[in-house]
Enzyme design. Structure first.
Site, PDB file in Angstrom:
ATOM      1  CB  CYS A   1      34.282  41.935  42.339  1.00 20.20           C
ATOM      2  SG  CYS A   1      34.957  40.247  42.283  1.00 20.20           S
TER       3      CYS A   1
ATOM      4  CG  HIS B   1      35.642  48.062  40.685  1.00 20.54           C
ATOM      5  ND1 HIS B   1      36.880  47.503  40.907  1.00 20.54           N
ATOM      6  CD2 HIS B   1      35.769  49.376  41.015  1.00 20.54           C
ATOM      7  CE1 HIS B   1      37.718  48.426  41.349  1.00 20.54           C
ATOM      8  NE2 HIS B   1      37.071  49.564  41.424  1.00 20.54           N
TER       9      HIS B   1
ATOM     10  CG  HIS C   1      38.434  42.752  40.926  1.00 21.48           C
ATOM     11  ND1 HIS C   1      37.599  42.853  42.013  1.00 21.48           N
ATOM     12  CD2 HIS C   1      38.400  43.971  40.310  1.00 21.48           C
ATOM     13  CE1 HIS C   1      37.093  44.080  42.071  1.00 21.48           C
ATOM     14  NE2 HIS C   1      37.553  44.762  41.042  1.00 21.48           N
TER      15      HIS C   1
END
Length: 397
Positions: free
Chosen positions: A309, A369, A357
């Site tokens: 990420c 993402h 994240h």
């Protein structure tokens, strides 16, 4: 002759048994069998699909948290390795310099021993009969002695500095070793969590996997609904801001039309320039991110074939000329925090309390993402796992 034996009393019968002892034993056996049957370990009940999904999601989250710790340890290890290499190079150079100084001092000593001179090649100084010659020789010896003293001082200083650098290098090596252990531990933790998640999923039947997919689709539909609500809210707030700005401009237009026009243009240009600059950079970052859609999530990866990420967001903004730190823990501090309702395309959206994240906002409640292990870079609602996990929004440039 009549028998004198007493008649045997009739035995008490319990459940068809002839003696109380046999009856007690039988009842005890029945009770024990009953208890054993009740206490027998029954097969562990299978968790519901919702429980399985939650467990798998939790494992993936834990794996992603471990991934960011791995990224932090890897970055730290890389920096420390460079520092150690620099220190070792410095020590090697100083050691060479020290050896040269040692050789110079040795040559002084050898020359003095052989000839009484202070350096090789210096003629033997004999006691001169002529007073002027004696004076000249004495001055030469004084200068040579001063040169020797300087050489000794330089040697001692260099020796001290070399010892200091060696000590620094030794400490840095110890720190590097500890960082490498942390890196290894984080890597093992990631692999363990991923292995547990894969094992749980492998135990599902085909029917259960189909039902799980249906649950995922339902969650995705709910996330998109919330994203649409966010987009509508943002549009309404933007309209309100425009109306407020227009009203403010009309009120400030009581002066001459020229000054009003001039003032309005100046204000608008300033705001527009700032927004335009960010929008231009954000567009480049988003164009890069969109080009990565479909590439696999791989923990610790920074491209170009796969990403995690924070590796994706770092690479996207680098394409726009903005250098972001490597990990989510640092990226969250690399800009200005804004509210979700004021998020603009290009902003970074962080998730979970541990900030493990991050995604790149593209507008209308959606983002690009790298979701989790086993998945691919994709566009998805910012509510993909519910609204409660959204941590913050940061504008990086």
């Amino acid at each position: 002759m009549a028998s004198h034996k007493k008649p045997r009393p009739a035995a008490t019968r319990v459940a068809g048994m002839r003696t109380p002892a046999l009856a007690t034993a039988a009842l005890t056996s029945v009770a024990l069998l009953s208890q054993t049957a009740n206490a027998a370990p029954s097969a562990e009940p299978r968790p519901s699909l919702e429980e399985v999904q939650k467990k798998v999601d939790d494992l993936y989250h834990q794996a992603e948290t471990a991934t960011e710790k791995y990224n932090t340890a890897k970055e730290k290890t890389t920096k420390q390795r460079k520092q150690v290499d620099t220190l070792l190079d410095d020590v090697a150079q100083r050691t060479d310099k020290l050896n040269s100084a040692r050789e110079e001092l040795g040559s002084f000593a050898a020359a003095q021993y052989r000839t009484g001179a202070a350096a090789p090649g210096t003629a033997t100084l004999l006691l001169a009969d002529d007073p002027q010659d004696y004076f000249d020789q004495t001055q030469l010896m004084s200068r040579l002695t001063s040169r020797q003293k300087t050489a000794v001082d330089d040697y001692v200083t260099e020796q001290s500095e070399t010892a200091k650098k060696r000590q620094e290098a030794s400490k840095s090596l110890e720190t590097l070793t500890e960082s490498q252990k942390s890196l290894k531990s984080s890597k093992a933790d990631v692999q363990k969590k991923l292995s547990e998640a894969r094992e749980m999923l492998s135990k599902l039947t085909a029917e259960e996997k189909a039902r799980l997919a249906a649950i995922e689709k339902k969650k995705e539909a709910e996330a998109r609904r919330k994203a649409a609500e966010l987009a509508a809210q943002q549009a309404a707030e933007a309209k309100q801001r425009q109306e407020a700005e227009a009203a403010a401009q009309q009120q400030s237009g009581s002066g001459t039309s020229d000054s009003s026009s001039s003032g309005s243009t100046g204000t608008g240009t300033g705001t527009s320039t700032g927004d335009s600059s960010y929008a231009t950079k954000a567009a480049k970052a988003l164009a890069f991110a969109r080009a990565q859609v479909g590439k696999p999530y791989v923990w610790g990866a920074t491209g170009p074939d796969s990403y995690d990420c924070s590796g994706l967001t770092q690479a996207a903004w680098k394409a726009a000329g903005v250098d972001l730190p490597r990990t989510t823990y640092d990226q969250v501090n690399a800009g200005t925090t804004v509210s979700l309702s004021n998020a603009q395309p290009g902003d970074l959206i962080f998730f979970y309390d541990d900030i493990s994240h991050v995604g790149l906002y593209i507008g209308n409640g959606m983002m690009i993402h790298a979701p989790k292990p086993g998945s691919y870079v994709r566009e998805e609602s910012v509510y993909y796992a519910g609204s409660s996990i959204i941590h913050s929004v940061v504008r990086p440039a």
